[in-house]
Design a protein around this motif. Structure first.
Motif, mmCIF file in Angstrom:
data_model
loop_
_atom_site.group_PDB
_atom_site.id
_atom_site.type_symbol
_atom_site.label_atom_id
_atom_site.label_comp_id
_atom_site.label_asym_id
_atom_site.label_seq_id
_atom_site.Cartn_x
_atom_site.Cartn_y
_atom_site.Cartn_z
ATOM 1 N N ASN A 199 -37.167 -52.213 -38.384
ATOM 2 C CA ASN A 199 -38.218 -53.118 -37.919
ATOM 3 C C ASN A 199 -38.051 -54.548 -38.428
ATOM 4 O O ASN A 199 -38.777 -55.444 -37.990
ATOM 5 C CB ASN A 199 -39.594 -52.568 -38.322
ATOM 6 N N ARG A 230 -29.205 -46.065 -29.352
ATOM 7 C CA ARG A 230 -29.742 -46.079 -30.715
ATOM 8 C C ARG A 230 -30.613 -44.840 -30.984
ATOM 9 O O ARG A 230 -30.768 -44.404 -32.119
ATOM 10 C CB ARG A 230 -30.599 -47.356 -30.790
ATOM 11 N N LYS A 231 -31.205 -44.282 -29.924
ATOM 12 C CA LYS A 231 -32.116 -43.144 -30.080
ATOM 13 C C LYS A 231 -31.481 -41.814 -29.658
ATOM 14 O O LYS A 231 -32.144 -40.779 -29.687
ATOM 15 C CB LYS A 231 -33.390 -43.367 -29.253
ATOM 16 N N HIS A 252 -39.394 -40.393 -36.710
ATOM 17 C CA HIS A 252 -40.819 -40.654 -36.980
ATOM 18 C C HIS A 252 -41.598 -40.866 -35.679
ATOM 19 O O HIS A 252 -41.065 -41.349 -34.680
ATOM 20 C CB HIS A 252 -41.032 -41.780 -38.000
ATOM 21 N N GLY A 258 -45.480 -42.509 -34.589
ATOM 22 C CA GLY A 258 -46.391 -43.393 -35.297
ATOM 23 C C GLY A 258 -45.586 -43.896 -36.483
ATOM 24 O O GLY A 258 -44.434 -44.292 -36.343
ATOM 25 N N GLY A 286 -43.425 -43.567 -28.989
ATOM 26 C CA GLY A 286 -42.006 -43.845 -29.103
ATOM 27 C C GLY A 286 -41.495 -42.946 -30.215
ATOM 28 O O GLY A 286 -42.247 -42.143 -30.787
ATOM 29 N N ILE A 287 -40.240 -43.085 -30.551
ATOM 30 C CA ILE A 287 -39.693 -42.282 -31.644
ATOM 31 C C ILE A 287 -38.796 -43.177 -32.507
ATOM 32 O O ILE A 287 -38.097 -44.043 -31.982
ATOM 33 C CB ILE A 287 -38.900 -41.064 -31.085
ATOM 34 N N THR A 341 -46.721 -49.166 -30.368
ATOM 35 C CA THR A 341 -46.078 -50.482 -30.440
ATOM 36 C C THR A 341 -44.557 -50.284 -30.467
ATOM 37 O O THR A 341 -44.070 -49.187 -30.226
ATOM 38 C CB THR A 341 -46.548 -51.237 -31.697
#
Ligand code: GLP
Length: 241
Positions: free
Chosen positions: A165, A201-202, A138, A140, A132-133, A36
């Motif tokens: 989130n 952001r990543k 993290h 999951g 995703g990361i 997700t």
């Protein structure tokens, strides 16, 4: 590890979408591991468009999702059940009975973790896991410090994960404090892994993943133990690489 460099989010989604559709077409009974978050949305759009245009069928495909918030029922718009139904499942011909997501409202959550792990085993394991990361590495909901030997388990969400989130919720207070997630060992059991990384952001997380050490302080680094990982990243995420 294979790294596919793309220009932007759309191209990243297209590359990943094509890989997934090819897999489904060559093995129509496969088990997909799904994720997700904002990152896979473009991939899901691609799968839906392809299903409509080319009739790729999912009638024999099974899916297992990585994680779910504890305390949010499937009808809650912020639950991952709701997200998956709205964003993907209801647009495909996959049977609802073949889509699996941990139940965050189970009365016995420890039992639910065992059930989920057993279910993955009964499905023959995950053929292709989409990931995703998180900004803290993290995967999951396996937060920094999670044992690489972990199986499906209950986690306390890191404050920065809840903050990241909270953009989907009305306020930070509404973001659940706990979740159920497949463990790192459960993820590493997948036959093949596709890690998607998009946006500035990543960028730091991707840099640490590619160039950093393998450590439980940075959960994604466990993926380096896996023999079949493809990272698809866009230019902004690749800023430091
Ligand atoms: C969430 C999910 C992860 C996801 C990650 C990144 O908390 N549990 O599975 O990969 O954070 O989310 P996003 O793609 O929205 O940046």
């Amino acid at each position: 590890m294979k790294l596919i460099r793309t220009e932007n989010y759309a191209e990243m989604s297209l590359e990943a979408g094509k890989i997934i559709v090819d897999k489904v077409r060559s093995n129509p009974i496969l088990t997909l591991g799904l994720a997700t978050g904002s990152t896979p949305k473009g991939v899901y759009d691609y799968l839906i468009q392809d299903h409509e245009a080319n009739r790729t069928t999912y009638t024999k495909v099974k899916s297992v999702n990585l994680d779910e918030y504890i305390g949010l029922p499937a009808k809650d718009p912020n639950s991952y059940h709701y997200f998956m139904n709205q964003t993907l499942f209801k647009h495909l011909d996959i049977s609802e009975n073949d889509t699996h997501i941990p139940n965050g409202t189970a009365s016995d959550l420890e039992q639910e973790c065992l059930r989920y792990e057993q279910l993955i085993k009964e499905l023959g394991g995950v053929d292709l896991q989409l990931l995703g990361i998180g900004q803290n590495g993290h995967i999951g909901f396996n937060e920094p410090g999670t044992a690489f030997s972990s199986r499906t388990h209950i986690v306390t969400l890191a404050q920065n994960t809840r903050e990241a989130n909270s953009r989907f919720f009305n306020s930070l207070e509404e973001v659940p404090t706990h979740a159920i997630t497949m463990g790192i060992a459960s993820i590493l059991d997948s036959k093949e892994i596709l890690l998607l990384v998009s946006g500035e952001r990543k960028a730091e997380a991707l840099n640490r993943f590619v160039n950093g050490e393998i450590s439980e302080d940075f959960p994604a680094s466990a993926l380096k133990y896996h023999e079949n990982v493809t990272v698809i990243a866009d230019r902004d995420a690749l800023k430091y690489i």
